[in-house]
Design a protein around this motif. Structure first.
Motif, short mmCIF file in Angstrom:
data_model
loop_
_atom_site.label_atom_id
_atom_site.label_comp_id
_atom_site.label_asym_id
_atom_site.label_seq_id
_atom_site.Cartn_x
_atom_site.Cartn_y
_atom_site.Cartn_z
N CYS A 54 0.69 -1.14 -0.03
CA CYS A 54 0.08 0.03 -0.09
C CYS A 54 0.89 1.29 0.03
N PRO A 55 0.61 2.03 -0.90
CA PRO A 55 1.53 3.46 -0.78
C PRO A 55 1.19 4.24 0.25
N THR A 56 2.27 4.95 0.96
CA THR A 56 2.29 5.72 2.04
C THR A 56 1.40 6.95 1.49
N ALA A 57 0.97 7.78 2.49
CA ALA A 57 0.26 8.88 2.20
C ALA A 57 1.47 10.09 1.58
N GLU A 58 2.92 9.92 1.77
CA GLU A 58 3.63 10.70 1.21
C GLU A 58 3.90 10.28 -0.27
N GLU A 59 3.81 8.94 -0.55
CA GLU A 59 3.82 8.50 -1.96
C GLU A 59 2.76 9.05 -2.85
N VAL A 60 1.56 8.85 -2.09
CA VAL A 60 0.10 9.32 -2.88
C VAL A 60 0.33 10.77 -3.00
N ASP A 61 0.73 11.66 -2.11
CA ASP A 61 0.85 12.90 -2.44
C ASP A 61 2.04 13.46 -3.51
#
Length: 143
Positions: A40-47
């Protein structure tokens, strides 16, 4: 919205080395795309994905088309999503030098017409290793 799909696909491929979305639902008001990922991508990766897409939109890249023989396509262009009996001449859509793929959809003339990609949410399915991203566009100048 269709051009935004290309940008999200390319950003995900660039960031995670995954395939383009195999489950995409594009609508004028909101869209969703799913990607098979190892985690699952991290919030930082999604941002970072959202920021990359918006940077490409702001770069105002031109959208160009070419028609090429299915037997002589350049490396990196997949025909997986085309129907079994598709034409031997394939339309290739290029978003500047950022993305290229076989596509029959409608597109803007240049990326700045898209406006801004706004993240609506994400979901992660641990069993399927599937990451879904939901988004909309704001400030589009193309009808």
């Amino acid at each position: 919205m269709h051009t935004a799909e290309h940008l999200v696909n390319r950003a995900m491929v660039n960031r995670f080395g995954c395939s383009r979305s195999g489950n995409t639902h594009i609508e004028r008001k909101k869209s969703k795309m799913s990607f098979l990922l190892p985690h699952c991508p991290t919030a930082e990766e999604v941002d970072r994905i959202v920021a990359e897409v918006n940077e490409v939109i702001a770069a105002d890249l031109p959208i160009n088309y070419s028609y090429e023989s299915a037997e002589n396509l350049e490396e990196g262009i997949s025909l997986e999503k085309l129907p079994e009996h598709a034409s031997k001449t394939i339309r290739i859509v290029r978003v500047g030098d950022y993305d290229k793929c076989a596509c029959i959809g409608l597109h803007v003339e240049h990326t700045a017409q898209i406006g801004k990609l706004v993240l609506l949410g994400t979901n992660w399915d641990e069993d399927k290793k599937s990451f879904r991203i939901r988004f909309k566009l704001e400030g589009t100048t193309w009808q």
